[in-house]
Design an enzyme around this catalytic site. Structure first.
Site, PDB file in Angstrom:
ATOM      1  CD  GLU A  90      22.245 -14.672 -11.078  1.00 54.14           C
ATOM      2  OE1 GLU A  90      22.897 -14.362 -11.802  1.00 54.14           O
ATOM      3  OE2 GLU A  90      21.109 -15.348 -11.438  1.00 54.14           O
ATOM      4  CB  SER A  95     -11.901  26.723  11.748  1.00 58.12           C
ATOM      5  OG  SER A  95     -12.421  27.437  11.044  1.00 58.12           O
TER       6      SER A  95
END
Lengths: 145, 736
Positions: free
Chosen positions: B151, B428
């Protein structure tokens, strides 16, 4: 499986786990005149009550390590070791009593009182241990006030 | 203009300083005789830790396995309390338990041995997302070299932009008449990646170039290269962007960067040019071709020999059989860790380099929890429309340590974390708090008669509120234990109104709910929103008999020198009378034996005693279950993100997942502390009258010592036989 064989099986599993199952602190297992279906047996099985257990080698080793750390004046180190032991066996009242002692030495009296109370509740039939826990708890509470 | 750019790029860089991240560890696996652990489980744990299998465990981090035993040599590790050298051990198994633990060489019993803990991730102050990040000393040299060769060959010579590179690119662009070549340096690519723009305008390029120069003025080359390695975009996993080589390595190969071979490093470097275009799973041919080009370049540059390059080129892509998302990636748990650290640490401490964070994560429990949730949801979707989501949190009872957290059906997806962020009515799940408030008032116990009959309450709006039971039936008078076990709505509303909704809310708060709840009557049926994490905190206080311990995910934080910075010590405060709470726990146990949790029986091991409660909300929108054994607690929520009906009750949905999980976790049976001020007896399940256990439909309950119960006619306890006599009869039955 009926109620009786289930109760036997429970005790057997416990002893395999390295714990000797003491008789339930509350009620003896009842006689059954009939052979109820498993479901009924499970529904009416006695409440699983806490018993005391024999101490495993791992917990025994950590407890003795913690005790010598306390003797060396290192209550914080002892606390770390005891917490490690409690992750293995959280219902051993001796561990809680030691932890309460270490907290007292660190002058963390609130924690000491809470740990001592836990030790007392788990003491079962061990009256001597219960008395020690109560004494330490009282001392810690005195320091808080 | 330039100073604005300077500020922007410095901020971006500083926001993601990767130099030495805080390492986050799972809890270490403790080996000791009697531990419930199968040989396969230990081997899986060793493999996860990266232990190598050999014929003989002769070096740290190796193991050998026979049919019923594992020999291993642990790695040396600096724990918070002591430095542990490499230790060898011989572990024998029997029936999914450790039968013995010995020193391998001398065959002497060893009481306990800690393995080095699994590294599960890294943390960065100021960074919201979680990434696998590599410190400079963890980056393989080959990766560094390959990036430079492929690169940016003049990386160490240029000042952020590479004039020669630009000139060459410009020449190509002019020749072709298109913007084809970038000539970007690594620094420019890094800048580009910070601002996530793919536009190829000249203006854009110009800004990037200036920023690259600015960045180079402030930071060293090594810092920049390391930032690049951790930052660069390397592909997409659904909605999740894969940034950095460490994560890409884990994702594609299922291995840490340091363990990749040359061809695998070359493949990752090959992908930089176009992560989508060279995606090795979608375009294996292209990816292979470009990888081989990278290998050739490396050989040309003299970084590897021609023979090595030839040999590496012959290899396949070496991908994991499927992308690795889970395993070492626990976003929901890491979010809890970040939360805890953020509240207890000041930023200066957290920003210190090289922190070590030791957590309570149990990798085995986490894996099982992930599986139980995703498999469970897939199973449920055979009966209800697809699109279900869920959350699951597992804690230890004593110590209240979070062992596992799963934020959704795709556990590795670092998106909406439902453990902490799904706020839903709990239905509940509220009932144990309602009944506890009643018992605490001194007016009720488990055998108290309560009425399952219509009730109508005036509301502020002027209309009456007339709640219904789930089955729309009325059962009349029943003992409190049955109302709780069968989750009847009307007795809960009646008892709650008689006790006072404020008292119920105050129980919630003292059990650990850290927010204000308006005491409307609808609270009695769970019209209060909570997250699964909050529910786990509240139920943990039940599991500890009314002793509250704050949920905890971090045990220790050490600094770079392994000196303790912070420790989260075990804290508890008794917030309710244990005798009152034990009664509720007995009710929750009854719910599992014969009430709303009964269907879990078929999934759970025979004889495992557990307690728990289902929760269902209006139109079956939310399916909840919270339950515990003697040492583990878990809360499961199943529903839909858009709050549409899930089509599942608590029992049909969340409970099945909870039970599957508990069947796979090592568990101790729940034991009730019935002593002191309580006595255990049997009552008739319908009438609540005290009864001989074998006479009619009975259920065992603990009740306060001072309460004398009326006996069921014809079923008087004992039937005249003494306790000793009955025990003897039982024994005879046993022998006969």
């Amino acid at each position: 499986m009926n109620l009786k064989s289930m109760a036997l099986c429970c005790g057997f599993t416990l002893s395999l786990a390295g714990c000797s199952a003491l008789p339930a602190v509350t009620q003896p297992t009842p006689a059954t005149g009939k052979e109820p279906a498993q479901e009924v047996a499970e529904q009416a099985a006695p409440l699983p009550a806490a018993g005391t257990s024999a101490r495993s080698p791992a917990v025994a080793a950590l407890l003795s390590k913690a005790r010598s750390e306390r003797q060396d004046g290192q209550p914080e180190k002892a606390t770390v070791t005891l917490e490690r032991a409690l992750r293995i066996e959280s219902r051993d009242p001796e561990l809680w009593l030691e932890l309460a002692g270490a907290a007292y030495e660190k002058e963390d009296f609130n924690a000491s009182a809470e740990f001592a109370a836990r030790a007392g509740r788990l003491a079962g039939n061990d009256e001597a241990l219960r008395r020690k826990a109560e004494k330490l708890g009282r001392a810690a509470r005195l320091q808080i006030e | 203009m330039v100073w604005q750019m300077d500020r922007a790029i410095t901020k971006a860089f500083e926001g993601r300083r990767w130099d030495v991240p805080a390492h986050v560890y799972a809890q270490p696996l403790e080996l000791y005789e009697g531990r419930q652990l199968g040989i396969g489980e230990l081997e899986a744990a060793l493999v996860q830790l990266g232990y190598r299998k050999r014929a003989k465990a002769d070096a740290p981090g190796t193991y050998a396995r026979s049919r019923a035993a594992i020999e291993l040599m642990s790695r040396p590790f600096r724990f918070w309390d002591e430095a542990q050298p490499a230790l060898d051990a011989f572990v024998r198994f029997d029936n999914d338990r450790i039968a013995s633990l010995q020193n391998a060489a001398r065959r002497v019993s060893v009481p306990i041995l800690r393995l080095d803990p699994l590294l599960v991730g890294s943390l960065f102050p100021g960074v919201v997302e979680d990434r696998l990040v590599t410190a400079p000393d963890e980056v393989p040299e080959l990766l560094r070299v390959s990036l430079l060769v492929v690169e940016d060959r003049r990386f160490f010579d240029h000042f952020g932009i590479d004039i020669r590179g630009i000139a060459r690119a410009a020449w190509v662009n002019i020749k072709t008449g298109q913007l084809r070549q970038g000539g970007s340096t690594l620094t420019q690519q890094l800048v580009k990646s910070y601002f996530l723009s793919n536009t190829r305008s000249l203006r854009r390029k110009f800004t990037e170039a200036i920023m690259a120069v600015l960045l180079e003025r402030r930071y060293g080359k090594d810092e920049l290269l390391n930032a690049y390695i951790n930052e660069i975009y390397l592909g997409q996993d659904g909605a999740r962007a894969l940034h950095g080589f460490a994560l890409a390595s884990r994702y594609h190969f299922g291995r840490p960067l340091g363990e990749l071979d040359i061809s695998q490093v070359a493949l990752l470097v090959a992908m930089v040019k176009g992560p989508g275009f060279y995606d090795p799973r979608r375009h294996p041919g292209r990816a292979l071709e470009r990888r081989n080009l990278v290998l050739a370049q490396l050989a040309q540059a003299g970084e590897i020999s021609a023979e090595t390059a030839a040999a590496e080129k012959k290899k396949g892509l070496g991908l994991a059989s499927k992308p690795v998302r889970g395993a070492s990636y626990y976003p929901a748990f890491m979010a809890l860790v970040r939360n805890q650290l953020a509240t207890d640490f000041d930023k200066a401490d957290l920003a210190q380099a090289g922190l070590q964070v030791f957590t309570s994560l149990d990798p085995l429990a986490q894996l099982r929890a992930e599986r139980a949730l995703s498999e469970g949801i897939a199973r449920l979707e055979k009966t209800v429309p697809p699109g279900l989501e869920g959350a699951l949190v597992v804690t230890s009872v004593n110590g209240a340590e979070v062992l596992a957290a799963v934020g959704g059906r795709d556990p590795a997806f670092d998106g909406f974390n439902r453990v902490q962020n799904a706020r839903r009515p709990i239905g509940s799940l509220i009932k144990p708090f309602v009944y506890l408030a009643g018992i605490e008032s001194g007016r009720y116990h488990l055998a108290s008669p309560v009425e399952d009959a219509p009730v109508s309450l005036p509301q502020e709006s002027g209309e009456d509120w007339a709640p219904q039971n789930y089955d729309k039936q009325f059962e009349g008078m029943m003992p409190l234990v049955r109302a709780l076990a069968e989750s009847r709505n009307l007795p809960a509303v009646r008892l709650g109104m008689a006790t006072g909704v404020e008292r119920v809310v105050s129980v919630l708060n003292k059990f650990g709910l850290d927010k204000n709840v308006s005491p409307f009557p609808s609270v009695l049926l769970g019209a209060v929103e909570m997250t699964p994490f909050e529910v786990a905190q509240l139920y943990n206080t039940f599991a500890n008999n009314g002793s509250k311990t704050p949920l905890n995910t971090v045990r220790f934080v050490l600094d770079e020198q392994s000196q303790p910075l912070n420790r989260y010590a075990l804290k508890l405060s008794q917030v309710s009378n244990p005798a009152d709470v034990v009664q509720i726990n007995a009710g929750l146990l009854t719910a599992m034996r014969r009430g709303t949790g009964k269907s879990a029986r078929s999934r759970l091991p025979v004889g495992l005693e557990v307690a728990g409660k289902t929760g269902t909300t209006d139109d079956l929108r939310d399916s909840w279950f919270a339950g515990f054994s003697g040492d583990r607690l878990a809360v499961v929520w199943v529903g839909r993100d858009d709050n549409a009906p899930a089509g599942l009750s608590g029992a049909a949905g969340a409970l099945t997942i909870w039970a599957d999980l508990f069947a796979r976790l090592p568990n101790k049976s729940l034991a009730l502390d019935i002593g002191g001020s309580l006595r255990a007896t049997w009552i008739n399940y319908q009438s609540g009258l005290e009864s001989d256990p074998d006479c009619g439909d009975t259920v065992p309950v603990p009740v306060p010592q001072e309460i004398s119960l009326v006996a069921e006619r014809g079923c008087e306890p004992g039937n005249g036989r003494g306790i000793g006599e009955r025990a003897l009869e039982w024994l005879k039955g046993k022998i006969g």
